[in-house]
Design a protein around this motif. Structure first.
Motif, mmCIF file in Angstrom:
data_model
loop_
_atom_site.group_PDB
_atom_site.id
_atom_site.type_symbol
_atom_site.label_atom_id
_atom_site.label_comp_id
_atom_site.label_asym_id
_atom_site.label_seq_id
_atom_site.Cartn_x
_atom_site.Cartn_y
_atom_site.Cartn_z
ATOM 1 N N CYS A 1 2.703 16.579 -5.467
ATOM 2 C CA CYS A 1 1.336 16.113 -5.749
ATOM 3 C C CYS A 1 1.241 14.599 -5.641
ATOM 4 O O CYS A 1 0.249 14.056 -5.131
ATOM 5 N N TYR A 2 2.274 13.891 -6.137
ATOM 6 C CA TYR A 2 2.283 12.430 -6.009
ATOM 7 C C TYR A 2 2.241 12.012 -4.540
ATOM 8 O O TYR A 2 1.495 11.094 -4.153
ATOM 9 N N ILE A 3 3.045 12.698 -3.719
ATOM 10 C CA ILE A 3 3.093 12.373 -2.287
ATOM 11 C C ILE A 3 1.739 12.649 -1.636
ATOM 12 O O ILE A 3 1.249 11.851 -0.814
ATOM 13 N N MET A 4 1.104 13.756 -2.015
ATOM 14 C CA MET A 4 -0.206 14.089 -1.446
ATOM 15 C C MET A 4 -1.263 13.067 -1.860
ATOM 16 O O MET A 4 -2.112 12.677 -1.052
ATOM 17 N N TYR B 1 9.347 24.473 -10.754
ATOM 18 C CA TYR B 1 10.290 24.063 -9.695
ATOM 19 C C TYR B 1 10.987 22.736 -10.023
ATOM 20 O O TYR B 1 11.160 21.865 -9.173
ATOM 21 N N SER B 2 11.353 22.588 -11.286
ATOM 22 C CA SER B 2 12.097 21.402 -11.758
ATOM 23 C C SER B 2 11.359 20.098 -11.479
ATOM 24 O O SER B 2 11.989 19.050 -11.254
ATOM 25 N N GLY B 3 10.032 20.117 -11.479
ATOM 26 C CA GLY B 3 9.245 18.909 -11.284
ATOM 27 C C GLY B 3 8.954 18.566 -9.846
ATOM 28 O O GLY B 3 8.251 17.588 -9.567
ATOM 29 N N TRP B 4 9.480 19.369 -8.895
ATOM 30 C CA TRP B 4 9.256 19.065 -7.478
ATOM 31 C C TRP B 4 7.795 19.269 -7.071
ATOM 32 O O TRP B 4 7.299 18.582 -6.180
ATOM 33 N N LEU B 5 7.118 20.194 -7.723
ATOM 34 C CA LEU B 5 5.705 20.405 -7.419
ATOM 35 C C LEU B 5 4.874 19.184 -7.820
ATOM 36 O O LEU B 5 3.956 18.779 -7.093
#
Length: 584
Positions: free
Chosen positions: A129-132, A121-125
């Motif tokens: 994970c960073y946000i989580m 997903y173009s790095g959005w996943l």
């Protein structure tokens, strides 16, 4: 027979010490603090590694943590006040450790599958994970704040009872535990990550928190059983008393009705029926207003908490402690980074950090002795004088040989050049800024912030005076911190301890956040001397606030020594001093 009896009594006394509520609190605090220090040290390194040796995620995490405590400190404290002690302690313990375990598992997954996550997903996943990770780590920090308020600001007061000397000794012991774990815990987890991998480091921290959570949970239950006073909480007891009084009034009315004439009784029944009908008619209005009331409750709790903090007798003492956070004169990444630009090696910096911890432990020991001789308020005053006297060495270091202090160099020049390129700063020509090696982070072999090359300096006099003042000031700093902490413990009523300490934490984080903003505005080493002067000015303003509080409390007797039995009360005469707030 006598020797056998004395041996038995000795064994029983030792057993009593190791099973006492006081020792169990120390043990639980040591386990909790050890896990906190390991996690706080490791999470910064993990975030740097995740984002390609950049400090961006670490800065975002620090901003989120500071902003969350600033906004939610009063709400967390209010929750602590309104719920039973054991429930609060156990809930915050489980939430904190569970969040750390979950965050550790997330980090292990990201480290293991980072390349695959980058492509999906173009790095959005990966960004998700960073946000989580940051969100979960922030929840752990908020739960840690609740645990700190519950144990260090409430349970310790109850366990100490009305013995102020015992309370001071317990506060000092807890602070010594903080100092020791602040050095030893990062050393352990740093070695594990250096000689193995970040993946193993995450697993070790998660496993430790799982083990520590189970053990601390049992220790809390043991302390609660050994201290019956913990079952009685001021605010809840008052509510129960009010309910009992209402029940008594209803019973008395019932007795009166039984002894009255039938006509009078029927009249009372009619009035009661009319009241029920009136109440039912207004139920719909209350339901519609109830939603708005519940939605605005956090805002009202935030407002009421700050108002209650402002109305406390120890308001200026608490503000004084908060102002000490607005400083670069500590062993954080800012001061140690500046020291490296002045030619100090990492080994020397580690020795200086050890000396700082020893000075802090000496300050906690000195606090208990001075408090017994001079009283609590005077101890805070003397500690402030000692700290300011030592910090004058830091001011002298700004103008000493070897100092890069230069006000002709614009602190904004480097920022503008990075944003708009060379020649786009719009500033007049001035002295050339000395080239300094950029700050890099080497996380492959070490978890320490290092520079590509250590710059050479002509004289070490300036940096020597700086760290001599910082280390010596730790004695007064920790003694002053303990003085203000015990003042809050002794003079805040039991039903408001949580919210007042929550607001105090918010104030501390606010001033700490401002000191980082100050560094962002003046990041070059030529402006560090200006930051030192501003820091000492804020410390001086803080101690002036405490002087106002102390003079209001003791008046002209502030400079007179008092006997250990003489009590000090904020805003009142010593002869009318109340005892420590009753917890039963």
């Amino acid at each position: 027979m006598e020797s056998a009896g004395s041996t038995k009594r000795c064994c029983e006394s030792i057993r009593d010490v190791f099973t006492s509520a006081k020792f169990l609190i120390y043990l639980g605090h040591a386990l909790s603090t050890w896990g906190d220090r390991m996690w706080n040290f490791a999470v910064a390194v993990f975030l740097v590694e995740l984002y390609g040796n950049s400090l961006l995620l670490t800065a975002v995490y620090g901003l989120v943590v500071a902003g969350s405590v600033l906004l939610l400190g009063a709400i967390i404290g209010d929750w602590v006040d309104k719920n039973p002690r054991l429930k609060v302690a156990q809930t915050s313990l489980v939430v904190q450790n569970s969040a750390v375990i979950l965050c550790g598992i997330l980090l292990m997954l990201v480290f293991q599958f980072k390349e695959q996550l980058t492509e999906l997903y173009s790095g959005w996943l990966l960004t998700t994970c960073y946000i989580m990770v940051i969100s979960t780590a922030n929840i752990a920090n908020l739960a840690s704040t609740a645990t700190s308020i519950t144990i260090q600001r409430d349970w310790i007061v109850v366990v100490a009872g009305e013995d102020r000397n015992k309370l001071a000794d317990m506060n000092a012991t807890v602070r010594i535990i903080d100092q020791l774990t602040n050095i030893l815990a990062p050393m352990l987890v740093g070695q594990i990550m250096s000689f193995s991998s970040h993946l193993i480091g995450c697993g070790f921290i998660s496993g430790w928190n799982l083990f520590s959570m189970c053990l601390e949970y049992g220790l809390l239950w043991k302390v609660y059983q050994k201290t019956p006073a913990l079952a009685n909480k001021g605010g809840q007891k008052e509510k129960e008393t009010d309910q009992n009084q209402e029940m008594k009034q209803l019973n008395s009315q019932k007795d009166m009705e039984n002894g009255e004439a039938p006509a009078e009784a029927s009249q009372l029944m009619n009035e009661a029926s009319a009241a029920v009908v009136k109440t039912a008619a207004t139920n719909d209005d209350k339901k519609s207003a109830g939603c708005c009331h519940q939605m605005s409750e956090p805002v009202r709790t935030f407002r009421d908490g700050w108002v209650a903090y402002y109305n406390q007798d120890i308001f200026f003492a608490g503000m004084a402690l908060s102002f000490l956070y607005m400083t670069v004169l500590g062993f954080d990444c800012i001061t140690t980074g500046y020291a490296y630009t002045q030619g100090l090696s990492p080994s020397i910096l580690s020795l200086l950090m050890g000396a700082s911890a020893i000075a802090g432990i000496f300050g906690t020991v000195a606090f208990t002795w001075v408090r017994r001789k001079c009283g609590l308020i005077r101890t805070g005053f003397l500690s402030g004088v000692a700290q300011l006297s030592c910090l004058t060495l830091c001011v002298f270091s700004v103008f000493a040989p070897g100092s890069p202090f230069d006000l002709t160099v614009s602190p904004f020049k480097d920022i503008l050049r990075h944003l708009f390129g060379e020649g786009a700063d719009g500033l007049p020509e001035g002295p050339t800024i000395p080239s300094v090696a950029p700050l890099m982070v080497d996380v492959s072999n070490s978890s320490t912030l290092v520079f590509e090359q250590a710059p050479q300096v002509e004289s070490y006099l300036s940096v020597s005076l700086l760290f001599a003042g910082v280390i010596a000031a730790r004695v007064g700093l920790w003694s002053f911190d303990l003085s203000v902490t015990q003042l809050i413990q002794e003079n805040v009523i039991e039903s408001e301890r949580g919210v007042i300490n929550g607001v105090q934490n918010s104030m501390n984080y606010l001033l700490d956040l401002l000191h980082f903003i100050m560094v962002i505005l003046a990041p070059n080493q030529e402006a560090f001397g200006l930051l030192v002067i501003i820091s000492v000015s804020f410390v001086a303003m803080g101690h002036l606030m405490y002087l106002r509080f102390a003079y209001k409390s003791l008046g002209s007797r502030l400079l007179l020594c008092c006997s250990p039995e003489q009590k000090e009360v904020p805003g009142g005469n010593d002869s009318n001093a109340p005892s420590l707030p009753t917890t039963v």
